[in-house]
Design an enzyme around this catalytic site. Structure first.
Site, PDB file in Angstrom:
ATOM      1  N   SER A 142      54.338 131.744  68.291  1.00 48.49           N
ATOM      2  CA  SER A 142      54.953 130.758  69.182  1.00 48.49           C
ATOM      3  C   SER A 142      55.120 131.429  70.534  1.00 48.49           C
ATOM      4  O   SER A 142      55.156 132.662  70.626  1.00 48.49           O
ATOM      5  CB  SER A 142      56.330 130.344  68.638  1.00 48.49           C
ATOM      6  OG  SER A 142      57.070 129.614  69.596  1.00 48.49           O
ATOM      7  N   TYR A 155      64.455 132.403  64.816  1.00 50.07           N
ATOM      8  CA  TYR A 155      63.098 131.880  64.969  1.00 50.07           C
ATOM      9  C   TYR A 155      62.225 132.841  65.769  1.00 50.07           C
ATOM     10  O   TYR A 155      61.103 133.174  65.358  1.00 50.07           O
ATOM     11  CB  TYR A 155      63.165 130.522  65.657  1.00 50.07           C
ATOM     12  CG  TYR A 155      61.836 129.834  65.837  1.00 50.07           C
ATOM     13  CD1 TYR A 155      61.200 129.220  64.761  1.00 50.07           C
ATOM     14  CD2 TYR A 155      61.215 129.783  67.081  1.00 50.07           C
ATOM     15  CE1 TYR A 155      59.980 128.577  64.926  1.00 50.07           C
ATOM     16  CE2 TYR A 155      60.006 129.147  67.254  1.00 50.07           C
ATOM     17  CZ  TYR A 155      59.386 128.547  66.173  1.00 50.07           C
ATOM     18  OH  TYR A 155      58.173 127.913  66.344  1.00 50.07           O
TER      19      TYR A 155
END
Length: 302
Positions: A142, A155
């Site tokens: 990401s 995350y």
């Protein structure tokens, strides 16, 4: 892996969002596609949307279950023969202040976003190496793994680990015919906000419960996000080009640049170097993958 037709892609989280977009693109390049997903409803909907007939195999899979992962790989090989492209895409997310995070918050996200990737590599990489036809592994990281921001500690930690995994595996495996890429998308139209629906009961105690509800019920910004089809095509483009970092959004240029500059500025360059240390452990101080990637990107943009 420049010739994709007839080869097989195994995509986790493949029945919706980014994974389904990648599956669509892979089908468009003539590949057989395995979409592995934890949700039965997404599998049914994804298989119908793909409309690939015998070229698509939909498998229910919890990527944290290692035995189930092996069975899924067996089923894929039984259907299509050899696996060539592994896309470790399944992911979940929670956000909120670090001090509110429980062990259950950490365990859930890390088990899926990092543990699931590890399970994919351990299960599928030996199968790719065994057939000797070469292959490609794409880990969905990401931009949060490259340009992390506050409130995304769990995350971003997992996504940064996934990115670094590819940087380590790339020089080790490229000479053996397996290319490794870190896919770092920005915002994409996906179902990741619904990930809590598949959270295991034993990991349900969340310090982020209210923050997660607010995130799911926040404003509708989907019109600002890339479509799954756009992102899927970008991933297959990156595979065809052997790119180390497959990025999607130019909006992150300043963040990527500033992070790199901050790291360079932090090196204590005025301190004398120990030449003996430098020569003895030369392999620790740089990796050829970055010079190679700079040359590759310059050639692609020429």
């Amino acid at each position: 892996m420049q010739d994709l037709a007839g080869k097989t892609a195994f995509i986790t989280g493949g029945a919706s969002g980014i994974g389904l977009g990648i599956a669509k693109a892979a089908l468009g390049y003539g590949m057989n596609v395995v979409i592995a997903d934890i949700r039965d409803d997404h599998l049914a909907e994804g298989e119908a949307e793909l409309g690939g007939g015998d070229r698509v195999l939909a498998l229910k899979l919890d990527v944290t279950d290692r035995e189930a992962y092996a069975r899924a790989a067996d089923a894929a090989e039984a259907k299509f023969g050899k696996l060539h492209l592994l896309v470790n895409n399944a992911g979940v997310a929670v956000v909120g202040p670090t001090e509110l995070a429980t062990f259950q918050d950490w365990d859930w996200v890390m088990n899926v976003n990092l543990g699931g990737v590890i399970n994919g590599v351990v299960t599928v990489l030996p199968r790719i190496l065994a057939h000797g036809e070469g292959g490609h592994i794409v880990n969905t990281s990401s931009m949060s793994g490259m340009v992390p921001v506050g409130g995304t500690t769990i995350y971003s930690t997992a996504k940064a680990a996934v990115l670094t995994m590819m940087e380590c595996m790339r020089p080790e495996l490229e000479a053996r015919g397996v290319i490794c890429s870190a896919f770092c998308p920005g915002a994409v139209q996906s179902n990741i906000a619904q990930a809590s629906e598949t959270r295991p009961d034993e990991l349900a105690e969340s310090g982020y419960a209210e923050a997660d509800k607010r995130r799911q019920s926040g404003g509708d910004h989907f019109h600002l996000y890339m479509t799954k089809e756009e992102v899927g095509e970008r991933v297959l483009e990156g595979v065809l080009n052997d790119e180390l970092y497959i990025l999607t959004h130019a909006e992150f240029l300043d963040g990527v640049s500033d992070r790199a500059k901050a790291m360079v500025a932090s090196v204590p360059a005025k301190r004398p170097q120990n030449e003996g240390y430098k020569q003895t452990f030369a392999m620790l101080f740089n990796s050829p993958i970055w010079a190679d990637e700079i040359a590759r990107q310059e050639k692609l943009k020429a």
